[in-house]
Write a protein that holds these residues in place. Structure first.
Motif, PDB file in Angstrom:
ATOM      1  N   GLU A 198      24.101 -42.660  28.536  1.00 45.21           N
ATOM      2  CA  GLU A 198      22.696 -43.033  28.384  1.00 45.21           C
ATOM      3  C   GLU A 198      22.257 -43.927  29.534  1.00 45.21           C
ATOM      4  OE1 GLU A 198      20.068 -44.570  24.715  1.00 45.21           O
ATOM      5  OE2 GLU A 198      21.946 -43.561  24.238  1.00 45.21           O
ATOM      6  N   GLY A 199      21.144 -43.595  30.151  1.00 50.30           N
ATOM      7  CA  GLY A 199      20.613 -44.426  31.228  1.00 50.30           C
ATOM      8  C   GLY A 199      21.218 -44.141  32.593  1.00 50.30           C
ATOM      9  N   ALA A 200      22.236 -43.262  32.659  1.00 49.92           N
ATOM     10  CA  ALA A 200      22.860 -42.943  33.953  1.00 49.92           C
ATOM     11  C   ALA A 200      21.897 -42.086  34.777  1.00 49.92           C
ATOM     12  CB  ALA A 200      24.174 -42.202  33.718  1.00 49.92           C
ATOM     13  N   PRO A 201      22.030 -42.148  36.121  1.00 54.40           N
ATOM     14  CA  PRO A 201      21.106 -41.360  36.961  1.00 54.40           C
ATOM     15  C   PRO A 201      21.324 -39.858  36.807  1.00 54.40           C
ATOM     16  CG  PRO A 201      22.826 -42.350  38.293  1.00 54.40           C
ATOM     17  CD  PRO A 201      22.983 -42.920  36.918  1.00 54.40           C
ATOM     18  N   VAL A 202      20.261 -39.098  37.000  1.00 55.03           N
ATOM     19  CA  VAL A 202      20.356 -37.644  36.899  1.00 55.03           C
ATOM     20  C   VAL A 202      20.022 -36.984  38.232  1.00 55.03           C
ATOM     21  CG1 VAL A 202      19.845 -37.553  34.444  1.00 55.03           C
ATOM     22  CG2 VAL A 202      17.968 -37.460  36.086  1.00 55.03           C
ATOM     23  N   MET A 203      19.879 -37.768  39.282  1.00 54.62           N
ATOM     24  CA  MET A 203      19.525 -37.238  40.599  1.00 54.62           C
ATOM     25  C   MET A 203      20.310 -38.026  41.652  1.00 54.62           C
ATOM     26  SD  MET A 203      17.746 -35.064  42.274  1.00 54.62           S
ATOM     27  CE  MET A 203      16.257 -34.242  41.824  1.00 54.62           C
ATOM     28  N   PRO A 225      14.999 -36.556  26.929  1.00 56.17           N
ATOM     29  CA  PRO A 225      14.032 -37.342  26.162  1.00 56.17           C
ATOM     30  C   PRO A 225      14.716 -37.972  24.950  1.00 56.17           C
ATOM     31  CG  PRO A 225      13.744 -35.028  25.708  1.00 56.17           C
ATOM     32  CD  PRO A 225      14.797 -35.126  26.767  1.00 56.17           C
ATOM     33  N   PRO A 226      14.141 -39.044  24.409  1.00 57.00           N
ATOM     34  CA  PRO A 226      14.758 -39.671  23.245  1.00 57.00           C
ATOM     35  C   PRO A 226      14.817 -38.693  22.075  1.00 57.00           C
ATOM     36  CG  PRO A 226      12.597 -40.652  23.760  1.00 57.00           C
ATOM     37  CD  PRO A 226      12.944 -39.734  24.868  1.00 57.00           C
ATOM     38  N   GLY A 227      15.917 -38.737  21.373  1.00 55.23           N
ATOM     39  CA  GLY A 227      16.069 -37.877  20.200  1.00 55.23           C
ATOM     40  C   GLY A 227      16.616 -36.498  20.497  1.00 55.23           C
ATOM     41  N   ALA A 228      16.790 -36.181  21.796  1.00 53.84           N
ATOM     42  CA  ALA A 228      17.230 -34.825  22.134  1.00 53.84           C
ATOM     43  C   ALA A 228      18.638 -34.542  21.607  1.00 53.84           C
ATOM     44  CB  ALA A 228      17.179 -34.624  23.647  1.00 53.84           C
ATOM     45  N   LEU A 229      19.508 -35.548  21.706  1.00 51.72           N
ATOM     46  CA  LEU A 229      20.892 -35.309  21.287  1.00 51.72           C
ATOM     47  C   LEU A 229      20.970 -35.017  19.797  1.00 51.72           C
ATOM     48  CD1 LEU A 229      22.902 -37.879  23.406  1.00 51.72           C
ATOM     49  CD2 LEU A 229      22.723 -35.424  23.692  1.00 51.72           C
ATOM     50  N   ASP A 230      20.133 -35.687  19.012  1.00 49.48           N
ATOM     51  CA  ASP A 230      20.133 -35.410  17.564  1.00 49.48           C
ATOM     52  C   ASP A 230      19.698 -33.976  17.295  1.00 49.48           C
ATOM     53  OD1 ASP A 230      20.909 -37.978  17.147  1.00 49.48           O
ATOM     54  OD2 ASP A 230      18.860 -38.740  16.910  1.00 49.48           O
ATOM     55  N   GLU A 231      18.665 -33.557  18.026  1.00 53.27           N
ATOM     56  CA  GLU A 231      18.184 -32.178  17.852  1.00 53.27           C
ATOM     57  C   GLU A 231      19.278 -31.179  18.230  1.00 53.27           C
ATOM     58  OE1 GLU A 231      15.191 -31.004  16.864  1.00 53.27           O
ATOM     59  OE2 GLU A 231      14.375 -33.001  16.423  1.00 53.27           O
ATOM     60  N   ALA A 249      27.136 -32.669  24.670  1.00 57.43           N
ATOM     61  CA  ALA A 249      26.321 -33.637  23.946  1.00 57.43           C
ATOM     62  C   ALA A 249      27.090 -34.930  23.729  1.00 57.43           C
ATOM     63  CB  ALA A 249      25.879 -33.050  22.614  1.00 57.43           C
ATOM     64  N   GLU A 250      28.388 -34.765  23.445  1.00 61.59           N
ATOM     65  CA  GLU A 250      29.220 -35.952  23.246  1.00 61.59           C
ATOM     66  C   GLU A 250      29.261 -36.802  24.516  1.00 61.59           C
ATOM     67  OE1 GLU A 250      33.788 -36.212  22.262  1.00 61.59           O
ATOM     68  OE2 GLU A 250      32.731 -34.826  20.921  1.00 61.59           O
ATOM     69  N   LEU A 299      15.055 -21.212  18.207  1.00 67.03           N
ATOM     70  CA  LEU A 299      15.588 -22.577  18.087  1.00 67.03           C
ATOM     71  C   LEU A 299      16.052 -23.095  19.438  1.00 67.03           C
ATOM     72  CD1 LEU A 299      17.766 -22.015  14.881  1.00 67.03           C
ATOM     73  CD2 LEU A 299      15.473 -22.998  14.993  1.00 67.03           C
ATOM     74  N   VAL A 300      16.669 -22.181  20.235  1.00 67.40           N
ATOM     75  CA  VAL A 300      17.124 -22.607  21.565  1.00 67.40           C
ATOM     76  C   VAL A 300      15.913 -22.915  22.444  1.00 67.40           C
ATOM     77  CG1 VAL A 300      18.526 -21.999  23.549  1.00 67.40           C
ATOM     78  CG2 VAL A 300      19.154 -21.136  21.321  1.00 67.40           C
ATOM     79  N   LEU A 301      14.897 -22.070  22.343  1.00 71.26           N
ATOM     80  CA  LEU A 301      13.712 -22.310  23.168  1.00 71.26           C
ATOM     81  C   LEU A 301      13.032 -23.622  22.774  1.00 71.26           C
ATOM     82  CD1 LEU A 301      12.081 -18.802  23.648  1.00 71.26           C
ATOM     83  CD2 LEU A 301      13.833 -19.944  24.979  1.00 71.26           C
ATOM     84  N   ASP A 302      13.102 -23.964  21.494  1.00 71.44           N
ATOM     85  CA  ASP A 302      12.553 -25.257  21.087  1.00 71.44           C
ATOM     86  C   ASP A 302      13.293 -26.402  21.774  1.00 71.44           C
ATOM     87  OD1 ASP A 302      10.711 -24.066  19.513  1.00 71.44           O
ATOM     88  OD2 ASP A 302      11.786 -24.339  17.625  1.00 71.44           O
ATOM     89  N   LEU A 303      14.613 -26.253  21.880  1.00 70.11           N
ATOM     90  CA  LEU A 303      15.387 -27.294  22.574  1.00 70.11           C
ATOM     91  C   LEU A 303      14.984 -27.352  24.044  1.00 70.11           C
ATOM     92  CD1 LEU A 303      19.000 -26.899  21.168  1.00 70.11           C
ATOM     93  CD2 LEU A 303      17.366 -28.695  20.680  1.00 70.11           C
ATOM     94  N   PHE A 304      14.813 -26.174  24.664  1.00 62.55           N
ATOM     95  CA  PHE A 304      14.391 -26.161  26.072  1.00 62.55           C
ATOM     96  C   PHE A 304      13.054 -26.864  26.227  1.00 62.55           C
ATOM     97  CE2 PHE A 304      16.779 -21.950  27.084  1.00 62.55           C
ATOM     98  CZ  PHE A 304      17.957 -22.663  27.132  1.00 62.55           C
ATOM     99  N   GLU A 305      12.175 -26.589  25.279  1.00 57.26           N
ATOM    100  CA  GLU A 305      10.850 -27.182  25.366  1.00 57.26           C
ATOM    101  C   GLU A 305      10.956 -28.697  25.240  1.00 57.26           C
ATOM    102  OE1 GLU A 305       8.073 -25.481  22.663  1.00 57.26           O
ATOM    103  OE2 GLU A 305       6.402 -26.642  23.450  1.00 57.26           O
ATOM    104  N   LEU A 306      11.839 -29.135  24.353  1.00 56.77           N
ATOM    105  CA  LEU A 306      12.005 -30.571  24.161  1.00 56.77           C
ATOM    106  C   LEU A 306      12.563 -31.226  25.420  1.00 56.77           C
ATOM    107  CD1 LEU A 306      12.097 -32.993  22.152  1.00 56.77           C
ATOM    108  CD2 LEU A 306      14.474 -32.359  21.723  1.00 56.77           C
TER     109      LEU A 306
END
Lengths: 444, 237
Positions: free
Chosen positions: A317-322, A199-205, A310-311, A171-178
């Protein structure tokens, strides 16, 4: 004794040598009948299924008691540190992620923190990148501890522990893949931030995963914590007290199993760990059972951290990551196309059709890379196995002049002899499993 | 018109005495270790950019001068007389130690109550082929859990006489680390209980992490060509 081309005997100057491949112990017993009081040296591994990868153990036995235990390592040495000296600083993450393959994000994080310190951009790394690093590292801590408990269980015959451990790790690896696109070898944490936004939907997962894990983790406790067979194998095995741990430089769950609450996330926080609410888990039995309980409890703490991260990400959302510095930040973003993952079409359109300068910039940064001022840095972090640090040295060039990883598996494995000498041969396996060495990290 | 021009300097203008805070910080002697040439670092083909004649010296951070600030001075006071240059760079402090003093310094660092560097995180070798007479460096990172401090010790020796005393008696954890550094750099740690190779096979020739270790190219099956070793390829470094 029947002749067996794979499991014969031969005479050497050191004595008689038997090659054992399984189901032929009778031949050993027969062969030793005339000189039973002689010591036996058993070479276990490097392909033995219970030695946690390609670890070779050289055990000197008196009956079933181990009188001397030594390790032979280096079977997985791939020269990663040397290879990095011929790649750019960013490409370095692609190498380090492959070292300790059960905790790739930690390798990447300590390397990138070192590079960022040398670049003097530690304060410029955006908040979202730090939160994503914490999120990924804590998910990774869960998956790493799960493998430790799972393989440790398998090695003592508790196969259910193995199957449920790998079930949850999946399950964790699925999250990594996502999030990163890959199950391992991510190279996702880069100098200056992380490679991509969530990616969209990641937080729900992630939230669904946390909710599921809260149901699943108690299964481990119910299965193992008070299980008399499990406890009989682990209680008092691999004993190492605080003095021994300090002398041997051992960190991580083994150190915390002596009751000393040393966790770099608390004592020398990095990536903003000081802003999260979590506890350092300790136990006071100095043995394999204590280390198991610490790992179990740390998974709960990691779940708490994942929830908090996650919170925060929900509000970012939309903030820079680099980092904003275009001289360091990777110029392109990746996107999924019809033929798999690649540079985003928007970026290609920009550099090929709109901006010659953009193309030059992309080309220079991707082929040449950025320069890192001369100096050295060491920014250790708390990996699932203890203090993981990268000694990063730059001579002002576009490539690492030298990078040395202080891998906790390498250091902790030195405790094999003190943990197992004088004990039973069956306990060697438990002692080593409680250290949780990953040979990819030991040999690098 | 001001009576005292801003740009005037000399004995008539005792600006330094009047505002000592404006004195530029004294730095220790800086020596260049090697140099980069050209604008793009490319070698092998002609540089047509016109910048091929540029020479930029490689200068590592200069030694710091007292006061170092914070607990750095405390540690430095305790080590007075036994350490050489002290470098503070990016918030990390490095003490350069002569190899004769290494064992006594480490013993003191571990045992003195005000220091208590209980944990050594091993040794990392670095090969600086251009640092003439001090080619081989051994770098030790020490951690004091009692005081929550980290320092770095650095010992430099000549390649021709690459001997450094072993710290295994003080920090047993250095056993495998010193073996690794020996394996990769050929630094001999005198007094190590069993200094053998650890990662490379026992009969391996040479020490792979040295900068002068020959790298292999890769033959390709096309007209007898081969991919040159990475250090001979055209590169920007």
């Amino acid at each position: 004794m029947t002749h067996d081309m794979y499991a014969g005997t031969s005479e050497t100057t050191e004595g008689k040598v038997f090659t054992v491949t399984g189901q032929d112990w009778d031949s050993i017993v027969e062969g030793l009948a005339e000189d039973v009081d002689e010591r036996i040296v058993v070479n276990m591994g490097p392909q033995h299924p219970s030695t946690h990868g390609v670890l070779r153990l050289i055990l000197e036995l008196d009956g079933e008691t181990v009188t001397e235990a030594r390790c032979g390592i280096g079977y997985l040495h791939t020269g990663i540190e040397k290879n990095m000296e011929y790649r750019s600083w960013v490409q370095g993450t692609t190498f380090v992620t492959r070292m300790d393959y059960l905790s790739p994000f930690f390798n990447e994080a300590t390397y990138c923190l070192g590079v960022e310190r040398l670049l003097d951009i530690e304060d410029q790394v955006p908040e979202k990148a730090n939160v994503m690093r914490v999120l990924l590292m804590e998910l990774n801590r869960i998956s790493s501890h799960l493998v430790c408990i799972a393989t440790g269980g398998m090695e003592i015959g508790a196969l259910t522990v193995m199957t449920i451990g790998f079930r949850e790790r999946e399950l964790v690896l699925d999250l990594f893949e996502l999030i990163t696109g890959l199950r391992m070898n991510h190279a996702f944490i880069r100098p200056g931030g992380v490679a991509q936004d969530l990616p969209p939907g990641a937080l729900d997962e992630i939230r669904a995963f946390v909710a599921l894990m809260k149901k699943r983790l108690p299964e481990y406790a119910a299965l193992c914590n008070a299980n008399p067979i499990f406890r009989a194998r682990l209680d008092g095995v691999g004993h190492l007290d605080l003095e021994g741990v300090m002398a041997l430089g051992i960190t991580g769950p083994v150190l915390r199993s002596t009751g000393y609450p040393w966790d770099l996330r608390k004592t020398q926080p990095y990536c903003g760990y000081e802003d999260y609410d979590f506890d350092v888990q300790t136990w006071d039995t100095c043995d394999a059972y204590g280390r198991f309980r610490i790992r179990l409890a740390e998974m709960w703490e990691s779940l708490k951290l994942v929830e908090q991260a996650a919170e925060r990400l929900a509000g970012l959302e939309g903030a820079p990551v680099m980092v904003a510095d275009k001289k360091i930040a990777w110029p392109s973003q990746l996107a999924i196309g019809s033929d798999g993952m690649g540079n985003s079409l928007d970026h290609i359109r920009h550099i090929m059709g709109e901006s010659m300068e953009g193309l030059i910039h992309h080309f220079k940064l991707v082929t040449e890379g950025f320069r890192v001022p001369p100096g050295q840095a060491y920014v250790p972090i708390e990996s699932p196995r203890g203090e993981l640090g990268a000694h990063v040295v730059s001579d002002g060039g576009t490539r690492p002049f030298r990078t040395h990883f202080r891998d906790p598996s390498f250091t902790n494995l030195q405790a094999t002899s003190v943990m197992s000498e004088g004990g039973m041969i069956a306990d060697v396996i438990v002692a080593i499993a409680s250290i949780d060495p990953v040979m990819g990290g030991v040999d690098r | 018109m001001s009576e005292t021009p801003q740009n005037q300097s000399g004995p008539d203008q005792p600006a330094v005495e009047q505002s000592p805070e404006n004195v530029p910080a004294e730095t220790g002697e800086v020596t260049a270790v090697g140099a980069r040439t050209g604008m793009f670092g490319a070698t092998g083909t002609g540089d047509t950019s016109g910048y091929g004649g540029l020479v930029a010296p490689i200068v590592y951070p200069a030694p710091a001068q007292r006061p170092f600030g914070g607990w750095y001075d405390e540690v430095a006071d305790a080590l007075e007389g036994t350490v050489g240059n002290v470098v503070i760079h990016r918030g990390e402090i490095t003490f350069h130690v002569r190899r004769e003093d290494l064992v006594s310094v480490a013993q003191h660092l571990r045992d003195a109550p005000q220091l208590r560097f209980e944990l050594c995180t091993g040794v990392s070798g670095v090969h600086y082929p251009d640092d003439r007479g001090n080619e081989m460096h051994a770098v030790y990172h020490l951690l004091s859990m009692t005081h929550n401090r980290r320092i770095r010790l650095e010992v430099s020796v000549a390649d021709a006489d690459a001997h450094i005393p072993s710290l295994v008696a003080i920090y047993p954890t250095n056993d495998w680390h010193e073996r690794e550094t020996y394996d990769m750099f050929g630094i001999i740690f005198d007094g190590h209980p069993a200094l053998t190779r650890i990662l490379m096979p026992d009969d391996w020739p040479g020490h792979p992490q040295r900068k002068d270790y020959p790298l292999g190219g890769i033959p390709v099956e096309y007209k007898g060509g081969s991919i040159p070793p990475p250090d001979e390829r055209r590169s920007y470094s």
